[in-house]
Design an enzyme around this catalytic site. Structure first.
Site, PDB file in Angstrom:
ATOM      1  N   THR A 399      11.655  -0.318  -9.935  1.00 32.60           N
ATOM      2  CA  THR A 399      10.362   0.254 -10.321  1.00 32.60           C
ATOM      3  C   THR A 399       9.479  -0.071  -9.142  1.00 32.60           C
ATOM      4  OG1 THR A 399      10.737  -0.109 -12.664  1.00 32.60           O
ATOM      5  CG2 THR A 399       8.446  -0.102 -11.985  1.00 32.60           C
ATOM      6  N   LEU A 418      11.895   5.120 -12.031  1.00 33.69           N
ATOM      7  CA  LEU A 418      12.989   5.943 -12.539  1.00 33.69           C
ATOM      8  C   LEU A 418      13.783   5.134 -13.564  1.00 33.69           C
ATOM      9  CD1 LEU A 418      14.171   7.275  -9.065  1.00 33.69           C
ATOM     10  CD2 LEU A 418      13.258   8.728 -10.891  1.00 33.69           C
ATOM     11  N   ASN A 419      13.312   3.956 -13.898  1.00 36.76           N
ATOM     12  CA  ASN A 419      13.944   2.887 -14.663  1.00 36.76           C
ATOM     13  C   ASN A 419      14.852   2.101 -13.730  1.00 36.76           C
ATOM     14  OD1 ASN A 419      14.387   1.150 -16.733  1.00 36.76           O
ATOM     15  ND2 ASN A 419      16.070   2.328 -17.613  1.00 36.76           N
ATOM     16  N   ASP A 441      15.110   2.608 -22.285  1.00 35.72           N
ATOM     17  CA  ASP A 441      14.031   1.710 -22.739  1.00 35.72           C
ATOM     18  C   ASP A 441      13.771   1.839 -24.236  1.00 35.72           C
ATOM     19  OD1 ASP A 441      13.582   0.453 -20.348  1.00 35.72           O
ATOM     20  OD2 ASP A 441      11.837   1.647 -19.789  1.00 35.72           O
ATOM     21  N   GLY A 492      10.305  -4.895 -12.411  1.00 40.48           N
ATOM     22  CA  GLY A 492      11.130  -5.985 -12.923  1.00 40.48           C
ATOM     23  C   GLY A 492      11.489  -5.912 -14.399  1.00 40.48           C
ATOM     24  N   GLY A 493      11.334  -4.746 -15.035  1.00 38.31           N
ATOM     25  CA  GLY A 493      11.672  -4.654 -16.467  1.00 38.31           C
ATOM     26  C   GLY A 493      10.815  -5.627 -17.252  1.00 38.31           C
TER      27      GLY A 493
HETATM   28  O1  DON Z   1       9.320   0.757 -18.322  1.00 35.64           O
HETATM   29  C1  DON Z   1       9.972  -0.277 -18.201  1.00 35.64           C
HETATM   30  O2  DON Z   1       9.660  -1.324 -18.710  1.00 35.64           O
HETATM   31  C2  DON Z   1      11.226  -0.234 -17.356  1.00 35.64           C
HETATM   32  N1  DON Z   1      11.754   1.098 -17.325  1.00 35.64           N
HETATM   33  C3  DON Z   1      10.918  -0.757 -16.007  1.00 35.64           C
HETATM   34  C4  DON Z   1      12.143  -0.835 -15.145  1.00 35.64           C
HETATM   35  C5  DON Z   1      11.985  -1.763 -13.997  1.00 35.64           C
HETATM   36  O3  DON Z   1      10.972  -2.379 -13.815  1.00 35.64           O
HETATM   37  C6  DON Z   1      13.142  -1.919 -13.102  1.00 35.64           C
HETATM   38  N2  DON Z   1      12.736  -2.701 -11.953  1.00 35.64           N
HETATM   39  N3  DON Z   1      12.940  -3.560 -11.325  1.00 35.64           N
END
Ligand code: DON
Length: 591
Positions: A399, A418-419, A441, A492-493
């Protein structure tokens, strides 16, 4: 340990003598914003010690995860564009130079504050197509499959182009075409391939090369473009040209919509022309709350970022973190207990506001935090199971965030994705861009973790037209006087929320400057899995031992925690920008 790393460690040896536990980090990223009088110690082996450059400026500041995109943003500001103009141009530029996460085939969120103090939040999250059902992602035994992550079913209706278009429609001052021009130039004439891009493509080669158009665009001549070579994307340049001349309609109604729909039909995906036609970016009311007299403005659902961070910060507001010391076992314990409780509510209550009712006022209230604090022991870890309300049924991600402030004080924090890295891995043939895999998600079935290990409830169950719950946390922080203090966010999810929260605590509680706040080692806890993650070499043995003794399962994280792109506005109006060295291509530029 790399040579560079060894060199750094020696460089701080002198300081070590006066700081036996770690080493005192000299301030370099502008003035500390609060005068805490506390000494900040990082463990001796910690990699990031305040040595990376910072951006300094009085007229504007751009911090992104890619130096070319940062340059594009600064050029726009210098040409007289405002922060939103720069954000639009950066969004398109990142879609060219950082295909891991920069995108037009994904979605995201933006939080803004204008120089005169108005705030707004834009939701351009992907939506699930009309044909979607949970059964698409379950095997015959009702167990979630991999299809929410890989391939055509994983793709949500992209929101980025509509989002950037809407930002421009409402706040832009330059022409739309002019804002796309730098991205078109980068796509047409190419840019130099960095080690980060080369490695990212190589690392996913076997998945990515399954798709013809992905192979054609990103593995020309059968291999990932070499480090230092020029990489051109003529197909993407054409797509961006169409968006430049026809606006968002090109993407949602015109030729690009047709190419997306064709690829979906070909590969067994669910997105149809009607899904694209129906897509809308939506303005939402930001989550706004108070932390030690500061005002925090962040993203509401369908991102969980603002609410979860509000709950965590409201809880720790009741403790003297400053007195306990940065990354002392006691302050980490309290932060982690706050995260545990905040994630329990996140996972249980939150989802798309157009589909579920959520007790947001209650969750973000001080009274609620008071009750939560009553259940926290000062020296014993709680058991995550006792908070979890979603029954657990069983056993490279990317992300990107950028922060921009202009000379008129307009500020924008934007996170989009893009996830996972390169999303679904599918490049739209003849259009040249990656499609997301954001469907992962959603809750596919309550109790089963998604890629980020999040175990969520039916509030976030996949449904037609719904937006998956996100953790993206674009955030703006104001001083008690109401003036701008911070603009930040992270990839970072689930780690986004904890990384952003800790950067706010680093600045407000521990008085760190921009560089030290970003460099400081981070921890993470998301309730389940019940692990206190720390960054390698980020916590010394003694601190870990105390936390273990309290009953925390202390585990090294297999990757860095977040990648925070931070701007701090000093008391005299000077802007300081710090790109996170955890993502190597980042850069802050001010003027
Ligand atoms: O929207 C979200 O929470 C996730 N799709 C974010 C994904 C993400 O941060 C991946 N990155 N490092």
């Amino acid at each position: 340990m790399s040579f560079r790393h060894v060199g750094r460690s020696f460089a701080v040896l002198g300081l070590l003598l006066s700081a036996p536990i770690g080493c005192t980090v000299p301030p370099q990223g502008g003035p500390a914003v609060t005068d805490t009088g506390t000494r900040i110690n990082f463990p001796f082996d910690w990699e990031f010690r305040g040595h990376e450059p910072i951006g300094v400026g009085t007229q504007g500041m751009v911090v992104t995860a890619d130096q070319r995109a940062t340059q594009v943003g600064r050029d726009i500001l210098q040409a007289g564009g405002n922060a939103v103009d720069a954000a639009v141009a950066v969004g398109f530029a990142l879609a060219v130079v950082m295909p891991t996460a920069g995108n037009i085939g994904g979605g995201g969120f933006a939080v803004l504050r204008t120089g005169d103090g108005a705030t707004a939040a834009l939701d351009f999250r992907e939506t699930a197509p009309a044909l979607i059902t949970p059964q698409h992602f379950l095997d015959v035994e009702g167990i979630p499959t991999n299809e929410s992550r890989a391939g055509h079913l994983a793709v949500g209706v992209p929101g980025t182009v509509a989002g950037l278009y809407e930002l421009h429609r409402r706040y832009g001052s330059m022409s739309w075409r002019d804002l796309l021009a730098p991205a078109i130039d980068l796509a047409e004439n190419g840019f130099t391939v960095t080690a980060a891009l080369h490695e990212a493509l190589k690392g996913k080669e076997s998945t990515l090369t399954q798709y013809g158009a992905t192979r054609q665009v990103f593995f020309p001549g059968g291999e990932a473009p070499r480090v230092g070579s020029q990489f051109r994307q003529p197909m993407l340049a054409r797509t961006l040209q169409e968006i430049a001349s026809e606006g968002a309609a090109a993407f949602y109604r015109g030729a690009i919509a047709e190419l997306i729909a064709q690829e979906m039909q070909r590969g067994g995906g669910l997105i149809r022309r009607d899904d694209l036609l129906a897509y809308e970016a939506k303005w939402r009311d930001p989550v706004t709350f108070d932390y030690r007299g500061h005002t925090i403005i962040s993203m509401p659902p369908p991102s969980s970022g603002g609410v979860t961070m509000a709950e965590a910060l409201n809880i720790v507001e009741g403790y003297d973190l400053r007195g306990l010391g940065f990354n002392s076992p006691e302050s980490i314990h309290l932060l982690v207990e706050a995260f545990r409780r905040a994630f329990a509510d996140r996972n249980y209550y939150l989802g798309d506001p157009d589909f579920v009712d959520m007790p947001i006022e209650r969750l973000t209230s001080d009274e609620y935090a008071l009750g939560q604090r009553a259940s926290i022991s000062r020296n014993r870890a709680s058991n995550s199971e006792s908070f979890n309300r979603v029954p657990v049924l069983r056993e490279g991600a990317n992300t990107t965030h950028y922060s921009i402030v202009d000379g008129a004080g307009n500020a924008i924090a934007l996170t989009y994705t893009l996830n996972l890295s390169f999303g679904s891995g599918i490049v739209v043939p003849r259009a040249g861009f990656f499609l997301n895999n954001e469907i992962d998600d959603f809750t596919i079935r309550a109790g089963y973790p998604n890629y980020f290990g999040l175990i969520q409830s039916d509030a976030n169950l996949v449904a037609p037209g719904k937006r998956p719950l996100s953790s993206m946390t674009p955030t703006i922080v104001l001083r008690p006087t109401g003036e701008l203090l911070m603009v930040l966010g992270s990839p970072g999810g689930a780690k986004i929320i904890t990384a952003v929260t800790q950067n706010i605590v680093n600045v407000i509680d521990f008085g760190m400057d921009a560089r030290i706040a970003v460099d400081a080692p981070r921890v993470h806890h998301q309730l389940l899995p019940d692990e206190l993650l720390y960054e390698m070499n980020g916590l010394d043995t003694q601190t870990r031992a105390v936390l273990l003794g309290m009953g925390h399962l202390v585990v090294p994280s297999d990757s860095y925690i977040g990648g925070v792109e931070l701007i701090i506005r000093g008391p005299d109006g000077t802007l300081y920008g710090a790109a996170d060295p955890r993502r190597e291509d980042g850069r802050a530029l001010g003027f």
